[in-house]
Design an enzyme around this catalytic site. Structure first.
Site, PDB file in Angstrom:
ATOM      1  N   HIS A 364     -12.514  -2.142   0.155  1.00 25.96           N
ATOM      2  CA  HIS A 364     -12.362  -3.432   0.814  1.00 25.96           C
ATOM      3  C   HIS A 364     -12.393  -4.568  -0.202  1.00 25.96           C
ATOM      4  O   HIS A 364     -11.641  -5.530  -0.107  1.00 25.96           O
ATOM      5  CB  HIS A 364     -13.488  -3.637   1.836  1.00 25.96           C
ATOM      6  CG  HIS A 364     -13.252  -2.917   3.128  1.00 25.96           C
ATOM      7  ND1 HIS A 364     -14.237  -2.750   4.063  1.00 25.96           N
ATOM      8  CD2 HIS A 364     -12.151  -2.318   3.630  1.00 25.96           C
ATOM      9  CE1 HIS A 364     -13.734  -2.079   5.096  1.00 25.96           C
ATOM     10  NE2 HIS A 364     -12.489  -1.806   4.854  1.00 25.96           N
ATOM     11  N   GLU A 605       9.452   8.951  -3.211  1.00 26.88           N
ATOM     12  CA  GLU A 605       8.183   8.978  -3.943  1.00 26.88           C
ATOM     13  C   GLU A 605       7.641  10.392  -4.107  1.00 26.88           C
ATOM     14  O   GLU A 605       6.658  10.616  -4.804  1.00 26.88           O
ATOM     15  CB  GLU A 605       7.152   8.090  -3.247  1.00 26.88           C
ATOM     16  CG  GLU A 605       7.022   8.332  -1.760  1.00 26.88           C
ATOM     17  CD  GLU A 605       6.180   7.272  -1.073  1.00 26.88           C
ATOM     18  OE1 GLU A 605       5.425   6.567  -1.752  1.00 26.88           O
ATOM     19  OE2 GLU A 605       6.284   7.156   0.164  1.00 26.88           O
ATOM     20  N   ASP A 629       3.730   6.088  -6.765  1.00 27.69           N
ATOM     21  CA  ASP A 629       3.438   7.433  -6.270  1.00 27.69           C
ATOM     22  C   ASP A 629       4.328   8.478  -6.932  1.00 27.69           C
ATOM     23  O   ASP A 629       3.880   9.592  -7.227  1.00 27.69           O
ATOM     24  CB  ASP A 629       3.591   7.500  -4.747  1.00 27.69           C
ATOM     25  CG  ASP A 629       2.255   7.330  -4.033  1.00 27.69           C
ATOM     26  OD1 ASP A 629       1.212   7.547  -4.683  1.00 27.69           O
ATOM     27  OD2 ASP A 629       2.248   6.980  -2.843  1.00 27.69           O
ATOM     28  N   CYS A 676      10.202  -0.351  -5.842  1.00 26.38           N
ATOM     29  CA  CYS A 676       8.990  -1.169  -5.751  1.00 26.38           C
ATOM     30  C   CYS A 676       7.871  -0.447  -6.488  1.00 26.38           C
ATOM     31  O   CYS A 676       7.773   0.778  -6.438  1.00 26.38           O
ATOM     32  CB  CYS A 676       8.601  -1.430  -4.299  1.00 26.38           C
ATOM     33  SG  CYS A 676       8.518   0.040  -3.271  1.00 26.38           S
TER      34      CYS A 676
END
Length: 762
Positions: A364, A605, A629, A676
């Site tokens: 978080h 990916e 990835d 990306c």
């Protein structure tokens, strides 16, 4: 031997400092192996020498005084060879080195084992025996190797604690102390560290019974109320930077404190006769133990939140008031376990960076740090937190490093990076409305990756021409339940309106791996190769259909939506997903919502997808490579793991060859292709990708002006020549050096101070 080993490890773990730890090691190993001598020599990198730091059996006066060159004597030989050396008559060995002050001339048998931590030789542990006839057998050698391996991390931590204190092994002042972690949020911060310690120690709470249950219940309820007020105040303080969905993190805290959750269990124990502190301690420990044993990395992170809540409640139980801590300008917040609540305690204008011993890029705190633009390093496992308070610190969020006690030279180096970054951004502001076109007229699109609304303003101000990746999982991750269709629709509409008329590519829910939902646990031994991405949503069409419906309705009147499917590894997954998307599209049209069918694409990916580009292209409108990835899977490297993060390299020849193949196959069938990930935002990477044939590059907003500037000042022919040269090289480091040199010769040296390029300069 196993029980002896455990005992030694426990004792060393409890040692107050490095010297105490080493004394325990030599004493206990000598006793366990029933040998005359056990000694530890540590390697001092400042002087490149091994120093005798502890011994049981040799003259104590020699400790700290005797030293050997890095390849001198048998100790040096063990270090150079990085393997055990076992001799029955050491003095007869040609590399034997005699030091009269140690009194070791009496000892003949020799067994030396290197102490290695993260590929670095920290030192050598040696046992010796006086009798000529003794030869340390295989079991004894294996035991000493096991001791060395078990204690290496503890020694590294203890040594770092001493170094942080200001002294090297030689007694000289230590400078430029570097600790390696994992990049949490990009950027460089130079400031003063403030260590946040837990407000109370749950482990120190004793057992007590109570005769006055009502009194204990009231004390506990008052403490809960105070913690609730603190959390609400922190949420309010951050409200200017965070959207409501992001502030839901604090609602999660409040929910845990409800009577039907943690608080209710504590009250039950108080009613059973325990005092408030003891009841709280027992419940918190049960919760923490439950979360820490979970196989999912994201869920294990929630144990941090539970512990933080427990400490805060305990603090109010133990004291009637809390004193406010003063935070200096340029505060870098450091903690063993940073939490969102800790983050909000520091005035935003004073907070410039974060460091956490535990946690990873999916914590978080890391999510909030990226949203707030705070350079962050997570997972700094060897750092002695207790020694870092009120020190000058440099946080390198690009490379996941922190530097303590920086020299003037290192401080100037990073200060120049900060200033050049600032000046570079200022100088590139004029490019915002300029097209990204090469000198010879080749046009390429520059897009951004987004996930939080805080990304939008920065993206638009930097001239983003669209969104190549909108991470729809972020609103799911910061909630305590699946968001409703309307909640998703509102969230997606905000993104689509902000970038209209430019396209926004929305990736369908991508959970699993290093991203999980607290309310939808996925427990697997190998989550990255397990149930994640499209595999989850196809197994749960009720989640997928609601999300697609929300996307379509959010695009009404805008028609700038593209839908992208993650983790695709075969055509059947694409066909099944397309069937569901078309079904939702027709249902939405029948409801009277006037929307066009959006383009649908897939992410490349998974390595297997690299070899099915043409087959996938027949079924979709566009392809987009997820380079982070794909690199991780091709190289079998978890980039969030500090132990192997150094093996992750975007410029690995295999990665570049795979990317070139994807571009060649996609262009051969005329399918639009974008990418990306980190590589797209790296200036050198952007040049190669453009040369390969990628039509659009999607990156973090901060990298966009730099990439646009470079592309506008080169020509495609030069880029293709550079690509041809690079594809013949077989080392990622040589490739990176070649690219850096080529760009510097073109006058772009100042651009290379940012991103992962910082590491090559420091």
């Amino acid at each position: 031997m196993l029980s002896v080993l455990r005992s030694i490890v426990q004792e060393v773990n409890a040692a107050k400092d490095l010297q105490h730890a080493l004394d325990i090691i030599v004493s206990r190993v000598q006793e366990a192996m029933d040998t005359d001598v056990c000694s530890v020599y540590l390697f001092d990198s400042a002087s490149s020498r091994y120093r005798l730091m502890a011994t049981e059996g040799l003259n104590q006066d020699a400790v700290g005084k005797v030293s050997l060159g890095h390849s001198e004597g048998l100790v040096g030989l063990v270090g150079v060879r990085e393997e055990p050396i076992n001799l029955q008559d050491a003095p007869s060995h040609p590399r034997y080195r005699y030091f009269p002050e140690t009194g070791e001339e009496r000892y003949h048998s020799f067994l030396g084992v290197p102490i290695i931590h993260r590929r670095n030789v920290l030192g050598v542990i040696v046992v010796q025996q006086q009798s000529i006839g003794r030869y340390f057998d295989e079991g004894e050698e294996a035991f000493l190797v096991t001791v060395s391996a078990q204690l290496a991390a503890i020694i590294a931590h203890s040594e770092a604690t001493d170094v942080i204190g200001g002294l090297s092994l030689s007694g000289e002042a230590a400078k430029d102390i570097k600790f390696q972690g994992v990049a949490g949020a990009p950027g460089v911060a130079i400031g003063h560290s403030i260590v946040i310690f837990p407000p109370a120690d749950l482990d120190a709470v004793p057992d007590k019974s109570t005769d006055d249950k009502e009194y204990e219940i009231q004390r506990f309820k008052d403490a809960i109320a105070s913690v609730r007020e603190d959390i609400q105040a922190v949420g309010k303080k951050l409200s200017a930077q965070l959207r409501p969905e992001e502030q839901a993190l604090f609602d999660v805290y409040l929910g845990i404190l409800d009577d039907n959750a943690l608080a209710g269990e504590v009250l039950g124990r108080i009613n059973a006769g325990s005092w408030a502190q003891g009841a709280l301690r027992d419940v918190i420990k049960e919760y923490v133990s439950h979360f820490e044993m979970m196989g999912d990395a994201y869920l294990r992170e929630r144990a941090v939140d539970i512990k933080d809540l427990g400490r805060r409640v305990l603090a109010y139980l133990e004291q009637s008031d809390k004193t406010e801590r003063e935070y200096p300008d340029n505060t870098i917040l450091v903690s063993d376990e940073l939490t969102p609540a800790m983050l909000g305690e520091v005035p935003r204008e004073k907070l410039i960076g974060l460091v956490s011993v535990k946690g990873s890029g999916n914590s978080h705190v890391a999510i909030l740090a990226r949203a707030m633009g705070l350079p962050t390093v997570m997972g700094v496992v060897d750092i002695p937190v207790s020694q870092l308070d009120s020190r000058e610190l440099i946080v390198d969020g690009y490379n996941g490093q922190i530097h303590a006690s920086p020299s003037q030279e290192l401080r100037s180096f990073y200060h120049n990076i900060v200033e050049e970054e600032r000046e570079l951004v200022k100088g590139l502001e004029s490019l915002k409305s300029q097209p990204c076109t090469t000198q010879d007229g080749h046009r390429i699109s520059v897009w951004v990756n987004t996930g939080l609304m805080t990304d939008v303003v920065r993206s638009l101000s930097n001239g983003a021409e669209g969104v190549g990746l909108y991470r729809t999982e972020v609103p799911f991750m910061i909630n305590e339940r699946f968001p409703s269709e309307q909640e998703q629709r509102d969230c997606y509409r905000e993104q689509l309106e902000a970038f209209s008329p430019n396209i926004v590519t929305m990736r369908t829910l991508d959970i699993g791996g290093d991203k999980a939902l607290t309310y939808f646990p996925i427990q697997e031994e190998n989550p990255f190769l397990g149930w994640r991405g499209i595999r989850v949503t196809l197994d749960h069409p009720e989640i997928f259909l609601v999300q697609v419906r929300a996307m379509l309705k959010a695009s009404e009147g805008l028609d700038n939506l593209r839908i992208m499917l993650p983790m695709i590894c075969n055509v059947s997954e694409v066909e099944e997903a397309l069937h569901l998307i078309y079904r939702v599209y027709h249902e939405v049209r029948e409801e009277g919502v006037n929307v066009s069918m959006p383009q649908v694409g897939v992410m490349i990916e998974v390595p297997g997808a690299v070899y099915q580009i043409k087959e996938l292209a027949e079924r979709v409108d566009f392809l987009s490579v997820g380079s982070n990835d794909l690199t991780q899977y091709l190289l079998a490297v978890d980039r969030n793991n500090p132990r192997v993060a150094g093996l992750y390299h975007s410029f690995h020849p295999a990665v570049l060859q795979a990317l070139a193949k994807v571009a060649k196959d996609a262009n051969s069938v005329g399918t639009p292709l974008s990418i990306c990930g980190e590589l797209a935002g790296d200036p050198a990477g952007a040049v190669l990708l453009m040369a390969m044939g990628y039509e659009a590059l999607s990156m973090n907003a901060s990298n966009l002006p730099r990439v646009k500037s470079i592309i506008r000042n080169i020509d495609l022919v030069w880029a293709k020549q550079l690509l041809s040269k690079v594809l013949t090289l077989d080392s990622p480091d040589v490739i990176k050096s070649t690219l850096d040199l080529a760009l510097k010769e073109k006058g772009f040296g100042r651009y290379m101070h940012s991103g992962r390029s910082v590491g090559s300069l420091s």
